[in-house]
Write a protein that holds these residues in place. Structure first.
Motif, PDB file in Angstrom:
ATOM      1  N   GLU A  12       0.864  -1.181   0.000  1.00  0.00           N
ATOM      2  CA  GLU A  12       0.000   0.000   0.000  1.00  0.00           C
ATOM      3  C   GLU A  12       0.910   1.244   0.000  1.00  0.00           C
ATOM      4  OE1 GLU A  12      -3.114  -2.298   3.014  1.00  0.00           O
ATOM      5  OE2 GLU A  12      -2.099  -0.465   3.642  1.00  0.00           O
ATOM      6  N   MET A  13       1.351   1.643  -1.168  1.00  0.00           N
ATOM      7  CA  MET A  13       2.331   2.717  -1.251  1.00  0.00           C
ATOM      8  C   MET A  13       1.644   4.083  -1.317  1.00  0.00           C
ATOM      9  SD  MET A  13       5.416   0.977  -3.272  1.00  0.00           S
ATOM     10  CE  MET A  13       6.415   1.181  -1.806  1.00  0.00           C
ATOM     11  N   CYS A  14       2.213   5.038  -0.591  1.00  0.00           N
ATOM     12  CA  CYS A  14       1.646   6.382  -0.476  1.00  0.00           C
ATOM     13  C   CYS A  14       2.752   7.379  -0.811  1.00  0.00           C
ATOM     14  CB  CYS A  14       1.128   6.612   0.933  1.00  0.00           C
ATOM     15  SG  CYS A  14      -0.004   5.327   1.538  1.00  0.00           S
ATOM     16  N   PRO A  15       3.006   7.622  -2.092  1.00  0.00           N
ATOM     17  CA  PRO A  15       4.212   8.360  -2.507  1.00  0.00           C
ATOM     18  C   PRO A  15       4.383   9.731  -1.869  1.00  0.00           C
ATOM     19  CG  PRO A  15       3.209   7.269  -4.384  1.00  0.00           C
ATOM     20  CD  PRO A  15       2.252   7.101  -3.252  1.00  0.00           C
ATOM     21  N   THR A  16       3.382  10.587  -1.940  1.00  0.00           N
ATOM     22  CA  THR A  16       3.547  11.937  -1.401  1.00  0.00           C
ATOM     23  C   THR A  16       3.769  11.905   0.098  1.00  0.00           C
ATOM     24  OG1 THR A  16       2.197  12.916  -3.161  1.00  0.00           O
ATOM     25  CG2 THR A  16       2.451  14.192  -1.136  1.00  0.00           C
ATOM     26  N   SER A  17       2.985  11.121   0.801  1.00  0.00           N
ATOM     27  CA  SER A  17       3.144  10.996   2.246  1.00  0.00           C
ATOM     28  C   SER A  17       4.531  10.470   2.600  1.00  0.00           C
ATOM     29  CB  SER A  17       2.064  10.069   2.807  1.00  0.00           C
ATOM     30  OG  SER A  17       2.314   9.775   4.165  1.00  0.00           O
ATOM     31  N   ASN A  18       5.012   9.478   1.836  1.00  0.00           N
ATOM     32  CA  ASN A  18       6.332   8.905   2.121  1.00  0.00           C
ATOM     33  C   ASN A  18       7.441   9.939   1.987  1.00  0.00           C
ATOM     34  OD1 ASN A  18       5.487   5.751   0.513  1.00  0.00           O
ATOM     35  ND2 ASN A  18       5.139   6.414   2.610  1.00  0.00           N
ATOM     36  N   VAL A  19       7.298  10.864   1.046  1.00  0.00           N
ATOM     37  CA  VAL A  19       8.276  11.947   0.914  1.00  0.00           C
ATOM     38  C   VAL A  19       8.167  12.888   2.115  1.00  0.00           C
ATOM     39  CG1 VAL A  19       8.971  13.949  -0.462  1.00  0.00           C
ATOM     40  CG2 VAL A  19       8.348  11.800  -1.598  1.00  0.00           C
ATOM     41  N   HIS A  20       6.951  13.182   2.534  1.00  0.00           N
ATOM     42  CA  HIS A  20       6.751  14.100   3.655  1.00  0.00           C
ATOM     43  C   HIS A  20       7.301  13.539   4.965  1.00  0.00           C
ATOM     44  CE1 HIS A  20       3.207  16.350   1.526  1.00  0.00           C
ATOM     45  NE2 HIS A  20       4.385  16.612   0.995  1.00  0.00           N
ATOM     46  N   THR A  21       7.193  12.237   5.164  1.00  0.00           N
ATOM     47  CA  THR A  21       7.658  11.639   6.420  1.00  0.00           C
ATOM     48  C   THR A  21       9.123  11.239   6.375  1.00  0.00           C
ATOM     49  OG1 THR A  21       6.995   9.398   5.758  1.00  0.00           O
ATOM     50  CG2 THR A  21       5.350  10.740   6.912  1.00  0.00           C
ATOM     51  N   GLY A  22       9.753  11.394   5.224  1.00  0.00           N
ATOM     52  CA  GLY A  22      11.153  11.020   5.110  1.00  0.00           C
ATOM     53  C   GLY A  22      11.381   9.571   4.754  1.00  0.00           C
ATOM     54  N   ALA A  23      10.308   8.828   4.470  1.00  0.00           N
ATOM     55  CA  ALA A  23      10.464   7.428   4.071  1.00  0.00           C
ATOM     56  C   ALA A  23      11.048   7.317   2.669  1.00  0.00           C
ATOM     57  CB  ALA A  23       9.119   6.705   4.136  1.00  0.00           C
ATOM     58  N   ALA A  24      10.936   8.381   1.878  1.00  0.00           N
ATOM     59  CA  ALA A  24      11.539   8.448   0.547  1.00  0.00           C
ATOM     60  C   ALA A  24      12.098   9.857   0.377  1.00  0.00           C
ATOM     61  CB  ALA A  24      10.524   8.143  -0.542  1.00  0.00           C
ATOM     62  N   PRO A  25      13.273   9.998  -0.250  1.00  0.00           N
ATOM     63  CA  PRO A  25      13.890  11.325  -0.359  1.00  0.00           C
ATOM     64  C   PRO A  25      13.163  12.272  -1.300  1.00  0.00           C
ATOM     65  CG  PRO A  25      15.190   9.681  -1.545  1.00  0.00           C
ATOM     66  CD  PRO A  25      14.146   8.934  -0.775  1.00  0.00           C
ATOM     67  N   SER A  26      12.528  11.741  -2.317  1.00  0.00           N
ATOM     68  CA  SER A  26      11.789  12.546  -3.286  1.00  0.00           C
ATOM     69  C   SER A  26      10.886  11.611  -4.062  1.00  0.00           C
ATOM     70  CB  SER A  26      12.737  13.271  -4.242  1.00  0.00           C
ATOM     71  OG  SER A  26      13.402  12.332  -5.082  1.00  0.00           O
ATOM     72  N   LEU A  27       9.969  12.184  -4.822  1.00  0.00           N
ATOM     73  CA  LEU A  27       9.101  11.342  -5.629  1.00  0.00           C
ATOM     74  C   LEU A  27       9.908  10.610  -6.699  1.00  0.00           C
ATOM     75  CD1 LEU A  27       6.190  10.450  -5.927  1.00  0.00           C
ATOM     76  CD2 LEU A  27       5.838  12.311  -7.552  1.00  0.00           C
ATOM     77  N   ALA A  28      10.865  11.298  -7.307  1.00  0.00           N
ATOM     78  CA  ALA A  28      11.676  10.671  -8.351  1.00  0.00           C
ATOM     79  C   ALA A  28      12.492   9.511  -7.805  1.00  0.00           C
ATOM     80  CB  ALA A  28      12.596  11.709  -8.976  1.00  0.00           C
ATOM     81  N   ASP A  29      12.861   9.580  -6.518  1.00  0.00           N
ATOM     82  CA  ASP A  29      13.662   8.521  -5.898  1.00  0.00           C
ATOM     83  C   ASP A  29      12.808   7.556  -5.087  1.00  0.00           C
ATOM     84  OD1 ASP A  29      16.202   9.492  -6.817  1.00  0.00           O
ATOM     85  OD2 ASP A  29      16.018  11.107  -5.349  1.00  0.00           O
ATOM     86  N   HIS A  30      11.493   7.671  -5.199  1.00  0.00           N
ATOM     87  CA  HIS A  30      10.615   6.783  -4.429  1.00  0.00           C
ATOM     88  C   HIS A  30      10.756   5.353  -4.943  1.00  0.00           C
ATOM     89  CE1 HIS A  30       7.040   5.037  -2.614  1.00  0.00           C
ATOM     90  NE2 HIS A  30       6.925   6.136  -1.870  1.00  0.00           N
ATOM     91  N   PRO A  31      10.799   4.368  -4.037  1.00  0.00           N
ATOM     92  CA  PRO A  31      10.945   2.971  -4.454  1.00  0.00           C
ATOM     93  C   PRO A  31       9.836   2.452  -5.355  1.00  0.00           C
ATOM     94  CG  PRO A  31      11.454   3.194  -2.119  1.00  0.00           C
ATOM     95  CD  PRO A  31      10.898   4.516  -2.571  1.00  0.00           C
ATOM     96  N   ILE A  32       8.721   3.174  -5.442  1.00  0.00           N
ATOM     97  CA  ILE A  32       7.612   2.684  -6.259  1.00  0.00           C
ATOM     98  C   ILE A  32       8.038   2.480  -7.706  1.00  0.00           C
ATOM     99  CG2 ILE A  32       6.677   4.968  -6.875  1.00  0.00           C
ATOM    100  CD1 ILE A  32       3.864   3.758  -6.497  1.00  0.00           C
ATOM    101  N   GLY A  33       8.965   3.319  -8.196  1.00  0.00           N
ATOM    102  CA  GLY A  33       9.420   3.170  -9.583  1.00  0.00           C
ATOM    103  C   GLY A  33      10.093   1.825  -9.815  1.00  0.00           C
ATOM    104  N   LEU A  34      11.028   1.477  -8.945  1.00  0.00           N
ATOM    105  CA  LEU A  34      11.732   0.198  -9.066  1.00  0.00           C
ATOM    106  C   LEU A  34      10.798  -0.970  -8.793  1.00  0.00           C
ATOM    107  CD1 LEU A  34      14.332  -1.495  -9.351  1.00  0.00           C
ATOM    108  CD2 LEU A  34      14.718  -1.111  -6.899  1.00  0.00           C
ATOM    109  N   LEU A  35       9.980  -0.864  -7.762  1.00  0.00           N
ATOM    110  CA  LEU A  35       9.100  -1.973  -7.382  1.00  0.00           C
ATOM    111  C   LEU A  35       8.053  -2.249  -8.454  1.00  0.00           C
ATOM    112  CD1 LEU A  35       8.705  -1.015  -3.629  1.00  0.00           C
ATOM    113  CD2 LEU A  35      10.040  -2.921  -4.556  1.00  0.00           C
TER     114      LEU A  35
END
Length: 365
Positions: free
Chosen positions: A268-291
């Motif tokens: 259950e990936m939440c890209p914008t929230s993950n960037v806001h909480t620091g779980a991902a450094p940016s949307l471009a670097d979010h693991p969702i792309g690779l996964l």
């Protein structure tokens, strides 16, 4: 003659059917509603009483890079959701807002134990929220935007009421509750603290999703799956720590990542929230792309629409812009989510075959 695909505009993405599995009721209030509910109970702690300024405050406070700081913003929304009237209104508006955003199926979660500071007990809290969802869905259908909403009951990781909430989820599973969840700060509060709750839910043939792999790493994911029997992972972004990408761009999956992919455990990936909480450094670097590229069972979600200033439409649009996704990809995310929903197989299949696939096929034509 081959048709021309519809352009990926905000309007077209909003009209496309979407499925949402990870959305918090107390994280999706309308700013104006927060102000009005605060006035109704004389709650004076809001940072501002102007709805636009309040929306900006929530977004700024949540965009801190810290999950703990992000979670602090809920003190205000939970504070104004302590009466039956408030809970019913918030749930009704939630259903209306999601339907207006093109969501055809949603699972919205909340923690009943956080809403008993006044005169409501746990059963009254759940019944009131379910009533609000039904009212909102009826209004949405009358407006030509049908939506089906399932409710997830969440227990707080740091508290000791998880077994009680699990029993509550099972008790109401035939009238709108579709599963059980735990949430809150991961570090220091492993899911194994709540094994009795998870064992009870599984013994009752009910469904479990667990917040795991957001602010904490692989051990949280491993415990959620192998000890607690999670059907889905809330967030799960840190599964990427078990994937090594070589200089030639080939990916080697560790045993946990391979297990998650092989068994099709939904993320259950939440890209914008993950960037806001620091779980991902940016949307471009979010693991969702690779996964997504590796064909994990990836789903796209909002998490907290108020705190992160997002919607399903904005999440899909941002991913399309960032990763170059088209209608095929957005349709794939949507089918993934519908396959992973906690409602019956026949109902899931009907939404996929009668609503989702025809709509995306038309957009691709």
């Amino acid at each position: 003659m081959v048709g021309v695909p519809a352009p990926l505009t905000i309007e077209n993405i909003r009209d496309a059917p979407k499925v949402l599995l990870h959305d918090h009721l107390d994280g999706g209030l309308r700013p104006a509603t927060v102000v009005e509910l605060a006035d109704a109970i004389d709650y004076r702690s809001l940072p501002t009483r102007d709805p636009d300024e309040l929306a900006g405050w929530f977004l700024g406070a949540a965009h801190s890079g810290s999950l703990e700081r992000y979670l602090e913003t809920f003190g205000h929304t939970v504070a104004v959701m302590q009466t039956a009237e408030a809970l019913r209104r918030v749930a009704t508006e939630c259903a209306e807002d999601l339907a207006a955003d093109g969501v055809v199926y949603a699972e919205v979660r909340f923690a009943p134990e956080l809403h008993v500071e006044r005169d409501l007990d746990l059963d009254q809290v759940v019944e009131t929220v379910l009533e609000g969802f039904r009212t909102g869905a009826e209004r949405a259908a009358a407006a030509g935007r049908p939506i089906r909403i399932g409710c997830l009951l969440t227990a707080m990781r740091h508290a000791a009421r998880s077994r009680e909430i699990a029993e509550l989820a099972v008790r109401y599973r035939d009238v709108g509750v579709v599963g059980f969840d735990i949430a809150g700060a991961e570090k220091g509060y492993p899911p194994t603290r709540h094994l009795d709750a998870f064992e009870y839910v599984r013994q009752q043939n009910a469904h479990v999703t667990i917040h795991a792999g957001e602010a904490f790493g692989l051990p949280s994911i491993w415990e959620a799956i192998q000890w607690c029997g999670a059907d889905r992972l809330g967030h799960g972004v840190r599964i990427v720590d078990d994937i090594a990408v070589g200089s030639d761009k080939t990916a080697k999956l560790g045993r946990l990542a391979a297990y998650v992919r092989d068994t099709r455990i939904p993320l259950e990936m939440c890209p914008t929230s993950n960037v806001h909480t620091g779980a991902a450094p940016s949307l471009a670097d979010h693991p969702i792309g690779l996964l997504a590229k590796l064909r994990f069972r990836v789903t796209v979600n909002t998490d907290n629409r108020l705190m992160s200033g997002c919607s399903m439409t904005s999440e899909m649009a941002a991913l399309a812009e960032t990763f170059g996704y088209g209608w095929v990809d957005l349709g794939w995310f949507t089918v993934n989510a519908m396959k992973s929903a906690f409602i019956g197989f026949d109902e899931r299949l009907a939404l996929i075959n009668e609503v989702i696939k025809p709509a995306y096929a038309a957009l691709q034509a």
